[in-house]
Design a protein around this motif. Structure first.
Motif: not given
Length: 67
Positions: A16-18, A30-40, A44-48
């Protein structure tokens, strides 16, 4: 801007992002912002995931380092 030693994390099943944020002394936002993730909640598995090495080193006010 990330340092020249950019850190990343490859999402594994159960991550999880948490958990990733906690392990890297940062926040989910912070992780969501850096990675342009709109829904934390949707990673997905394999996502960098990029980790902000410069922010991680400066967060928390302490000067601890682990190898």
């Amino acid at each position: 801007m990330l340092s020249n030693k950019e850190k990343t994390h490859i999402i594994r099943r159960g991550d999880t992002l948490w958990d990733i944020a906690r392990a890297n002394n940062t926040t989910v936002d912070n992780l969501a912002d850096i990675n342009n993730i709109s829904n934390p909640n949707l990673i997905q598995v394999g996502q960098v995931i990029k980790l902000a090495a410069d922010q991680i080193a400066n967060s928390g006010g302490g000067s601890t380092s682990t190898n």
